[in-house]
Design a protein around this motif. Sequence first.
Motif, PDB file in Angstrom:
ATOM      1  N   VAL A  44       0.842  -1.194   0.000  1.00 25.27           N
ATOM      2  CA  VAL A  44       0.000   0.000   0.000  1.00 25.27           C
ATOM      3  C   VAL A  44       0.875   1.240   0.000  1.00 25.27           C
ATOM      4  N   LEU A  45       0.496   2.223  -0.822  1.00 25.16           N
ATOM      5  CA  LEU A  45       1.169   3.507  -0.767  1.00 25.16           C
ATOM      6  C   LEU A  45       0.151   4.620  -0.931  1.00 25.16           C
ATOM      7  N   GLU A  46       0.559   5.818  -0.590  1.00 25.98           N
ATOM      8  CA  GLU A  46      -0.309   6.982  -0.701  1.00 25.98           C
ATOM      9  C   GLU A  46      -0.355   7.447  -2.155  1.00 25.98           C
ATOM     10  N   LYS A  47      -1.424   8.116  -2.511  1.00 28.85           N
ATOM     11  CA  LYS A  47      -1.576   8.656  -3.868  1.00 28.85           C
ATOM     12  C   LYS A  47      -0.389   9.559  -4.210  1.00 28.85           C
ATOM     13  N   ARG A  96       2.463  -1.409   4.451  1.00 23.72           N
ATOM     14  CA  ARG A  96       2.274  -0.026   4.008  1.00 23.72           C
ATOM     15  C   ARG A  96       3.662   0.578   3.815  1.00 23.72           C
ATOM     16  N   VAL A  97       3.832   1.292   2.711  1.00 24.39           N
ATOM     17  CA  VAL A  97       5.124   1.855   2.344  1.00 24.39           C
ATOM     18  C   VAL A  97       5.400   3.148   3.098  1.00 24.39           C
ATOM     19  N   GLY A  98       6.611   3.251   3.622  1.00 24.11           N
ATOM     20  CA  GLY A  98       7.103   4.488   4.223  1.00 24.11           C
ATOM     21  C   GLY A  98       8.014   5.174   3.216  1.00 24.11           C
ATOM     22  N   ALA A  99       9.289   4.839   3.258  1.00 24.79           N
ATOM     23  CA  ALA A  99      10.273   5.441   2.356  1.00 24.79           C
ATOM     24  C   ALA A  99      10.382   4.641   1.059  1.00 24.79           C
TER      25      ALA A  99
END
Length: 181
Positions: A44-47, A96-99
């Motif tokens: 998962v990543l943010e738009k 969920r993706v951070g960097a």
Amino acid sequence: MTESPAHVHEFDWPDRVVIGTIGRPGARTFYLQVRTGSRIASVVLEKQQAEILAEKLDEILDELMALEGNPHSVPASTPVELVDNDPLDPVEELFRVGAIGLGWDPTTAQVLVEAHRMAEDEFDELLKPESETLLVRMPVGATRAFTRRTREVVDAGRPMCANCGHPIDPDGHVCTFPESG
């Protein structure tokens, strides 16, 4: 305290690398999905992360195209045979993706994308000190196709208000921008 080893989900020359979404505009979840054969990884990543990822990958490819004496054939646009408009494969979220890290491997002529797991909270790293990473290596043509699809997916969201620049929800929009005139 000793550091635990990293768990790396590595995909070298994958069959498919895409950004896709689940949900309706305004409530979409963005996924970076990679597949090699029957092995699939989805994170998962943010738009905004998806949008910046496409932008930065295009910048890397454009710099390679402009590099004097570059022996790699970098396409200026998406090769038609690599266009992928299919929906996501079945999604089982890894993390969920951070960097996100990007790179270029001149020995294999591949672009590298490293998506690192985001810590859930400040105590998460103490409880689960192992890191988790999705590492994808893809050729330049597949990278152009990836950036094109990513831009299309990002742009397929809610329309933006011409006054305030915020997304317009299907249920309506209250603009906070004062009318000029």
